[in-house]
Structures are given as structure tokens and as C-alpha cells.
Design a protein around this motif. Structure first.
Motif, PDB file in Angstrom:
ATOM      1  N   GLU A   1     -29.277  -0.127   8.104  1.00  0.00           N
ATOM      2  CA  GLU A   1     -27.847   0.186   7.986  1.00  0.00           C
ATOM      3  C   GLU A   1     -27.207   0.381   9.349  1.00  0.00           C
ATOM      4  OE1 GLU A   1     -26.237   2.289   3.941  1.00  0.00           O
ATOM      5  OE2 GLU A   1     -27.507   3.499   5.257  1.00  0.00           O
TER       6      GLU A   1
ATOM      7  N   SER B   1     -22.194  -6.661   6.851  1.00  0.00           N
ATOM      8  CA  SER B   1     -22.708  -5.846   5.753  1.00  0.00           C
ATOM      9  C   SER B   1     -24.245  -5.868   5.703  1.00  0.00           C
ATOM     10  CB  SER B   1     -22.164  -6.344   4.415  1.00  0.00           C
ATOM     11  OG  SER B   1     -22.677  -7.629   4.126  1.00  0.00           O
TER      12      SER B   1
ATOM     13  N   ASP C   1     -26.001  -6.164   2.949  1.00  0.00           N
ATOM     14  CA  ASP C   1     -26.427  -7.198   2.009  1.00  0.00           C
ATOM     15  C   ASP C   1     -26.567  -8.556   2.690  1.00  0.00           C
ATOM     16  OD1 ASP C   1     -26.531  -5.385  -0.060  1.00  0.00           O
ATOM     17  OD2 ASP C   1     -24.510  -5.850  -0.803  1.00  0.00           O
ATOM     18  N   LYS C   2     -25.654  -8.836   3.601  1.00  0.00           N
ATOM     19  CA  LYS C   2     -25.688 -10.120   4.295  1.00  0.00           C
ATOM     20  C   LYS C   2     -26.950 -10.220   5.157  1.00  0.00           C
ATOM     21  CE  LYS C   2     -22.813 -13.220   7.065  1.00  0.00           C
ATOM     22  NZ  LYS C   2     -21.509 -13.380   7.754  1.00  0.00           N
TER      23      LYS C   2
ATOM     24  N   ASP D   1     -30.103 -10.602   2.890  1.00  0.00           N
ATOM     25  CA  ASP D   1     -30.201 -11.964   2.356  1.00  0.00           C
ATOM     26  C   ASP D   1     -30.731 -12.919   3.424  1.00  0.00           C
ATOM     27  OD1 ASP D   1     -29.542 -14.008   0.259  1.00  0.00           O
ATOM     28  OD2 ASP D   1     -28.248 -14.731   1.884  1.00  0.00           O
TER      29      ASP D   1
END
Length: 481
Positions: free
Chosen positions: A448, A458, A460-461, A464
Motif C-alpha cells: 500500500e 491503486s 489493485d493495479k 494485477d
């Protein structure tokens, strides 16, 4: 020829001797023996007359009696047996008077007898014995289930008994241990390691294992513990297991972690608390120099430290690091406090090869001491699978010099696939990677913080991106094979 006279003598006892009737009436026949005396036949021969005789209760009786006092009680027992079977305490043909108080006491005694031996069932016939308890359907079912289990255990373990020469008495133990995932191969292993462990009463074994479960050992770890230390089935709860658990708690080990210590070092229970474990702790505190506040942390990191020859282990490694690197005592104590497993590693196969590797990439002894004091876990890392690939990525991909490791020794403990490569590639893909040497400080914070402070995107990006990169690396490794 002497004449014979048949005499029947009946004696009624006065109330002057209440002690006889106040005593508990244990046997109806003996009670009535005392209440009457029969003289069936006595010779009138003058030679055997016994004048001035008195009964055992003090009353004068006829001089015409049998040869001995025993005849009044035992001489006619067989003749009286049939008659006594039908006599009762309130038979009016006798002059014995049993008071209401005596009858009431007799009722209470009968009731107590019924309560002891079982419930009284009025529906049974008069010939039924008091205290005989009828089997309920539940009891019958339990018996059937027990017999079924014993039969299954016999079928399952019969071949094992032939192979290991086990008695059928131990089948219940094998059946119980099977609930923890034991297989025949495990029993063979236990037999070869410590045969007496298979000759423990099931109830005793169950008590000991349930105690271990109660102090935090996980059910799935019981099998591993017993396979490593089958003698644990022989250690009693009161004289062994409890004292060792109490000892661990005295070191400051939290209750929630005691099960972890036992699982990691089940051999702990084979060492005397007073003669072995406490002296080891004393040595760590007074000779090695571990602070008392750090003791619990050291034991949690390496429970094996309690059962090793600490004096020999510490002395050998302290002398080696002092001689090989010139490491000061304080630095070596810090190494042990941060990574007590250091005391278990082989000097020739563990410590020395890693020190030589750090030297080979250009580090001096003082720099090696600094890295090892801060990141002692380096001694636990594989040279070929971990240290060398990280070093090559540091200089070839990140553009850093080896000296940067003295400032960020944490780099050596990070995962190349999960942390170093994904973050570097992600910043490069975003064109946010700084020119020149890649900042190792970007590898330290959490995912984070990394996304907020360095990537500006982000979480999440980033996750992924990392997942896709891991799949590519996995496919590349698979192609090489």
C-alpha cells in the motif's frame, strides 16, 4: 443301662439385655439361634452332669445339656435349615419380642441395600434378586458398538500384529491413534523407533494427548509429535507434562504459543526441568548475555535452543565468528538474539560458505559483520537459489553496487519473485523509475505504501501487474525445463 430323657428347653430373654436386640441383624438364622436353645437328647449319666451352669446371657439353666456349648448353635444347623427358611422376625410362635424401633431400623437397612445394589423394580416377581439392574436399550447399544469397534480393530490390525508381534491388548491404542491420521506405516515406524510406546493403555494415552490438545497443540500436529517423540505416550500428565508446560510459562511464553513450542520440540519432555532446562536458561542469561526480556522471543524463534548443548554450541560459534570476522562480542550476542537458529547451523557447511560468498562479491569483514548483525537470517538462505540470484539482479538489473547492501541489508531477505522484481518492473512500466541506481528504499515498505509513495496508483493495479508477471516468469521457467 442309663435312662434317656427327651427335653425341650425354651428360654425367653428379659429386657435386661437390650444390647443383643439393638445390634444390627445380619443373619436371620443366627438371630434365632440366640433366641432359643434345643436339647434333643441328653444322658442322665451322673458323670457328665454339669451343675450350676448358666447360659451365655447369665440365666441359670438345667444341668442336663450336651457335651459342649457349641452344640447349641452348630450341632443342629442342618436339622434347622428347612425350618429357618420360613421363619420371620415377627413369628408369634417365638417368645422373642422385637421392638418397633428394631423393625424400623431393619427397614432402613434393607432400603440402603437396595440403593447400593440397584433400583428396586416392583414389577419383578418375588423371587427376583434386589439390586439386579435391567439393561436399558442405550446400554445394550453401547455394548454392541463397543463389540463392533473391537471386531473392526481386530480385523484391521491382525496382520500388523503378526508382523510386529503385537498383543491384541494394544489394538484399542492403535484404533485410538488412527483418529489422528496414523497409518500402518506409522505404527511400524513407532515400533522401530520405540517399541514400548505401542504398549500403552488406551486410557492413559488418551489422557496425555488430550492434555496436549488443551494447552494448544493442534489436532493435526499430534501425529507429527508422536512420530518424532513416541515416548511422549509414556509421560504422565502430573509428573511430567504439567511441569514442563509450567516451566515454559515461567519464561514468559504466552499460553497461545505453548502449543507451538511443544510441536516444534516434543523432545522437550524428555529433559529434566531442574537438571537440564533451567541450567540452559541460566547459561543463556548469564554467559551468552541474552536479556531476560528477550528470553521468550529467543525461545519462540528457536525452541530447540532449550534442548541443545548450549555451552558447546555457543562457545564454538562465538570463537569462530571472532576468529573469522573479528566480530565483537556484542555483535555476536545480537546475532543470537535476532536469529538464535545460528547456534544450530553447522560451521563448515552453514556459516563459512555464506561468509565466503559475501567476501567473493567484494565485501570486507567489517561490512560482513554489519550485514550479519542486522540481517542474521542470511545464514539460513540458500546460496544457489536465493543469495546469488538476488546479487545478480542487484548489479545487473537495478544498477546498484554491492556497498548498497551495507545500508539496506534487508534487501537480502526480500523475495526476488514476490517483491524485488515486480516493484522494479512496475515502476519501469509506469516510467516512474528514477535514473541511475534503483532506490532500494522503495522495496522496504508495504504494498500500500509503495503504491502511494512511489507508484502513485491503486493497489489493485499493482497486484494485477504482479500476478501477470509471476505467470510469465513461471511459464519461462517451465520452458527451460
Amino acid at each position: 443301662m442309663a435312662a434317656h430323657t427327651s427335653i425341650f428347653l425354651k428360654i425367653s430373654f428379659p429386657g435386661a439385655e437390650p444390647s443383643l436386640f439393638n445390634a444390627p441383624i445380619r443373619n436371620r438364622r443366627s438371630f434365632f439361634r440366640f433366641s432359643r436353645i434345643f436339647v434333643v437328647s441328653s444322658h442322665t449319666n451322673q458323670k457328665i452332669l454339669k451343675p450350676n451352669r448358666k447360659s451365655r446371657f447369665g440365666q441359670p439353666i438345667s444341668p442336663y445339656d450336651s457335651d459342649s456349648d457349641a452344640a447349641d448353635a452348630d450341632g443342629f444347623e442342618d436339622e434347622e435349615e428347612e425350618e429357618d427358611d420360613v421363619l420371620t422376625s415377627d413369628d408369634e410362635s417365638l417368645d422373642v419380642r422385637v421392638s418397633g424401633h428394631d423393625r424400623q431400623r431393619q427397614k432402613f437397612q434393607n432400603a440402603a441395600h437396595i440403593r447400593r445394589d440397584g433400583h428396586h423394580h416392583p414389577e419383578r416377581g418375588s423371587g427376583a434378586k434386589l439390586g439386579h439392574q435391567r439393561q436399558t436399550p442405550e446400554i445394550t447399544q453401547d455394548c454392541r458398538e463397543k463389540e463392533a469397534r473391537e471386531s473392526l480393530a481386530k480385523d484391521r490390525f491382525s496382520h500388523l500384529a503378526e508382523e510386529l508381534d503385537l498383543d491384541e491388548r494394544w489394538f484399542p491404542l492403535l484404533d485410538y491413534l488412527s483418529t489422528f491420521g496414523f497409518k500402518d506405516s506409522h505404527f511400524i515406524q513407532m515400533y522401530e523407533r520405540h517399541m514400548p510406546s505401542l504398549q500403552i493403555n488406551k486410557g492413559s494415552a488418551q489422557e496425555r494427548l488430550e492434555f496436549l490438545l488443551s494447552v494448544g497443540v493442534k489436532h493435526k500436529d499430534i501425529r507429527k509429535i508422536i512420530l518424532r517423540q513416541p515416548q511422549i505416550l509414556e509421560y504422565t500428565v502430573e509428573n511430567n507434562l504439567k511441569s514442563h508446560v509450567t516451566f515454559l510459562a515461567s519464561l514468559g511464553i504466552p499460553d497461545s504459543r505453548i502449543g507451538h513450542i511443544i510441536t516444534a520440540t516434543p523432545s522437550l519432555f524428555s529433559y529434566s526441568v531442574e537438571n537440564s532446562l533451567k541450567p540452559t536458561v541460566t547459561y543463556l542469561l548469564e554467559e551468552v548475555g541474552i536479556e531476560k526480556n528477550d528470553l521468550a522471543k529467543v525461545v519462540l524463534l528457536s525452541p530447540q535452543i532449550l534442548v541443545q548443548r548450549i555451552e558447546t554450541s555457543w562457545t564454538a560459534r562465538y570463537n569462530f565468528l571472532t576468529r573469522e570476522l573479528g566480530a565483537p562480542r556484542d555483535s555476536i550476542v545480537k546475532m543470537v538474539r535476532k536469529h538464535p537458529q545460528l547456534l544450530h547451523y553447522s560451521i563448515e557447511d552453514g556459516l563459512l560458505p555464506r561468509i565466503k560468498f559475501l567476501r567473493s562479491i567484494g565485501m570486507h569483514n567489517s561490512e560482513i559483520v554489519k550485514v550479519l548483525t542486522s540481517m542474521t537470517q542470511v545464514f539460513s538462505l540458500s546460496l544457489e537459489e536465493n543469495l546469488k540470484p538476488k546479487y545478480l539482479y542487484l548489479v545487473n538489473e537495478l544498477g546498484n553496487e554491492v556497498r548498497s547492501l551495507t545500508k539496506y541489508p534487508t534487501y537480502l531477505s526480500l523475495s526476488l519473485d514476490q517483491r524485488i522484481r515486480p516493484r522494479h518492473r512496475f515502476l519501469v512500466s509506469l516510467k516512474r523509475a528514477p535514473k541511475g541506481p534503483f532506490p532500494l528504499s522503495s522495496l522496504v515498505p508495504t504494498d500500500e505504501c509503495f503504491c502511494q509513495q512511489w507508484a502513485g496508483t491503486s493497489l489493485d493495479k499493482y497486484l494485477d501487474f504482479r500476478q501477470r508477471l509471476l505467470l510469465k516468469e513461471l511459464a519461462r521457467k517451465y520452458e527451460r525445463r
